[in-house]
Design an enzyme around this catalytic site. Sequence first.
Site, short mmCIF file in Angstrom:
data_model
loop_
_atom_site.label_atom_id
_atom_site.label_comp_id
_atom_site.label_asym_id
_atom_site.label_seq_id
_atom_site.Cartn_x
_atom_site.Cartn_y
_atom_site.Cartn_z
N GLU A 123 53.05 67.12 13.81
CA GLU A 123 54.06 67.99 14.39
C GLU A 123 55.02 67.14 15.21
OE1 GLU A 123 52.70 71.15 16.98
OE2 GLU A 123 54.65 72.10 16.94
N GLY A 136 49.51 66.75 24.98
CA GLY A 136 48.16 67.09 25.42
C GLY A 136 47.18 67.15 24.27
N ALA A 137 47.53 67.91 23.25
CA ALA A 137 46.63 68.08 22.11
C ALA A 137 47.38 68.74 20.96
CB ALA A 137 45.43 68.94 22.51
N MET A 138 46.72 68.77 19.80
CA MET A 138 47.39 69.28 18.60
C MET A 138 46.44 70.13 17.78
SD MET A 138 50.09 69.48 16.84
CE MET A 138 50.10 70.49 15.37
N GLU A 139 46.96 71.27 17.35
CA GLU A 139 46.15 72.32 16.72
C GLU A 139 45.93 72.17 15.21
OE1 GLU A 139 49.32 72.79 17.98
OE2 GLU A 139 50.48 74.13 16.69
N ASN A 140 45.95 70.97 14.66
CA ASN A 140 45.74 70.78 13.22
C ASN A 140 44.60 71.65 12.71
OD1 ASN A 140 47.45 68.37 13.56
ND2 ASN A 140 45.62 67.59 14.58
N HIS A 191 44.00 76.89 24.28
CA HIS A 191 45.34 76.92 23.68
C HIS A 191 45.30 76.46 22.22
CE1 HIS A 191 49.83 76.45 23.83
NE2 HIS A 191 49.56 75.52 22.92
N GLU A 192 44.71 75.31 22.01
CA GLU A 192 44.68 74.78 20.64
C GLU A 192 43.84 75.68 19.74
OE1 GLU A 192 46.91 72.71 20.31
OE2 GLU A 192 47.05 72.10 22.41
N GLU A 221 54.35 78.80 20.28
CA GLU A 221 54.02 78.21 21.58
C GLU A 221 54.09 79.22 22.73
OE1 GLU A 221 52.43 75.71 21.64
OE2 GLU A 221 52.96 74.60 19.83
#
Length: 889
Positions: free
Chosen positions: A130, A269-273, A305-306, A328
Amino acid sequence: MALRDSQPKTIHLKNYRVPDFLIDKTDLVVELGETETRVKSTLAMRRNPESEDWSVPLELHGVNLQLQSIAIDGDPLEDDEYYLGGELLSIHRSLNESFIFSAEVIVKPQENTSLEGLYKSRNMFCTQCEAEGFRKITYYLDRPDVMAEFTTTIVADKSRYPVLLSNGNPVASGEEGGRHWVTWHDPFKKPAYLFAMVAGDLAHIADTFTTASGRVVDLRIYVEEKDLDKCAFAMTSLQKSMAWDEEVYGREYDLDIFMIVAVDDFNMGAMENKGLNIFNTSAVLAKQEITTDASFQNIQAIVAHEYFHNWSGNRVTCRDWFQLSLKEGFTVFRDSQFSAAMGSPVVKRVQDVNLLRTLQFAEDAGPMAHPVQPASYMEISNFYTLTVYEKGAEVVGMIRTLLGPELFRQGADLYFARHDGQAVTIDDFVAAMGEVSGRDFSRFMHWYRQAGTPRLDVAGHYDAAASTFALTFKQHCPPTPGGSDKKPCLIPVAMGLVGPEGDLPLRAEGLDGATHAVLEVAEAEQTIVFRDVPVKPVPSLLRNFSAPVKLHYPYSRDELLFLMANDSDGFNRWEACNQLSLDILKHIIAARVDGHHLVLDPRLVRAFRGLLADQSLDKAMVALMLTLPSEALLGEEMEVIHVQAIHDVRREVRVAIARALRGELLACYDALQLDEPYSPEPEQIACRSLRNTALAYLSLLDEPALLDRIHGQAVAFANMTDSHAALVSLVNSPVPAAAPLARDALARFYEQWRGEPLAVNLWFQAQAGAMLPGGLERVRGLLEHEAFDIRNPNKVRSLIGAFANANAVNFHRGDGAGYRFLADKIIELNRLNPQVASRQLTPLTRWRRYPHDLALQMTSELRRILAEPGLSADVFEVVSKSLANLDNR
Ligand code: PHE
Ligand code: ZN
């Protein structure tokens, strides 16, 4: 690297067109190597039946790829059958309605410092796609409305990379010689930005979650072996998130396995793959010795969140990047609800509102101001902003306030059911909410399409003879770059009228006696008249901060004290205290700028004494109320930001409070010593936060015995929250006797935690944020420290970012050296990591808010950056917009 060879183009929402081609299946074989990596792709493609033009050639995105070969339906393309220009590969061969596109490329993850696409973090390979990182892995239709079923085979050296992960389920594996391979298949169609793969020597913890329908999901957190002892908290957070999303939104997880991987080098912070979330170590690893309470809470929120993105983002995704807030804003709203439910809703709300007011309002008033749904961008990475995330969440929250919880849930259900598997728009989301409620959201849509923070001026008029109380609302939204003609928004104003005996019944048109109401303010000016009001009330407005506006009501200080004690809305009790502190500080600062010294209004000290004495109050709330508005917030509130005056006055007021309430503060500090074992639960966190708030005041007193106790707390290393709080107090104490203690505590801290990068980040941050004179010199020295690494974004944020954003007096020193320093670092970062470089620019872009001499030096640094050859699109966009004349865009 996305270095600019010509001026970056602006992309407009109004030019959106459906893709001309679609990809149904994506097959990847990734052969990882020590110098180069080979990526073979096989894409089952077809023309989009909805495309407006069936004659356009196929064009695929690709960045920094070494093309080895391309074929259509197995037939290799000749050199004149394709064209490689800029970031596009165009195919000049007539194509069937459906066909197989295959390509082989070479990429160099070891050289990829942008941390986008495929890269190496320490010894592991990982990806970040992303928003537009997949095009750095292979040629593709890298846009979120092209969704495919992915099959990924990873091939790697078995001893160096025993663990090979990708999205979905593992379906096959094997080995040959020293190399092995694993094939993953993801049954859910997804856009390329949700693709992920990881290869490394990873350990993991495992647990399970049984969904409401009885499926057992395998949960895993992958980390380096040394970090295995820091995964338990994230695992529990994940399980809580899964249960909460079932309970509150009726959303179940959909694959048999859910994995989190922690990586040290990560831009965000992080990624929702899908099925394979990749996390910055700072957003997942936790244990009490090295993690503060604030981080524990942050980790719980990010894990949630993720995870929540699996529905709000993955199952239903964005049509294009202008819709970023669709996923988001909604997901931040969902994680805020979750955090509120896991702890104190009012505390969570105060934290969110402080963030919004300090950072998002500033963004909305600055040169990068944009609507929650932007109309244009140059570089999408620059639009992962507080506006899209935080204001976007506020907008969703307003919809819920207007609809009520039941209809809102129905609207969410309809949205998920109707759009499952689709890439949709913000309008689709709002349409679902409109349909279940029968409400017209057209005026509400200005919240999505207009930038700027509306100002809401409210006046009250009590007519004793008629027993009426009239409230008149006037709204106005200031001009922002590219928009001056703002339409009134629909502002939900949650409110009550508070009398000496508590909330009064509200009687007016449409209101018959409840004590709480949500008024819908939709006109530029409108008045509501309450009947049967026996006494002059104090209005409690915008309860729970029901809309992201700047509210102005001419409260007297006594009225604020009254609300602080009597409002039935917990948020507004805090807000009354906050407004009182702000009002008092602003007056003293304004006088100071003119060379006058005002004394502190004794009512503030009295109010604080009352807070410290009242055992019935929530300790976390008391801590928040006793904490004066930050320098950043005070700056936001002033026409011109006078950094030194703000800093001096805030410190002097804190010293005055510490002196006046020494006994009470010390009693509070002594009383709140916990003897139970540490746990990151709300009650304990509340205790520690109040105790350390008291400690921060006490650290300002010139008392060796107190300073010794603080130093003792810092170096006892009982838990990071207490140790860190004491350290920060010491390094900021203006008392000369504190200096040697601060030096000693810093040295011992590093000795203790040199092997823990996340703790070392706190150590950098504490020093970078220390506001005593000489800050720039200290930061320069730390750049040379063995633990600093400019390629690691967490280190950059902890040292350079903390200095520029949280150390105003040192950053804004009169000779401009702070600005030169930051510009130098941005120029260096521009070549390494454009996203990080661009984010570090923010404080310089705010030059219009500072006195003329500072503003001049800031703009001259911005011009110096702009003149750099090879400027990335990321940095170019922010610098050029921040220098542009406000009215010619
Ligand atoms: N989509 C991520 C989130 O908000 C943020 C992110 C954006 C991460 C871009 C990496 C790159 O959860
Ligand atoms: Zn997100």
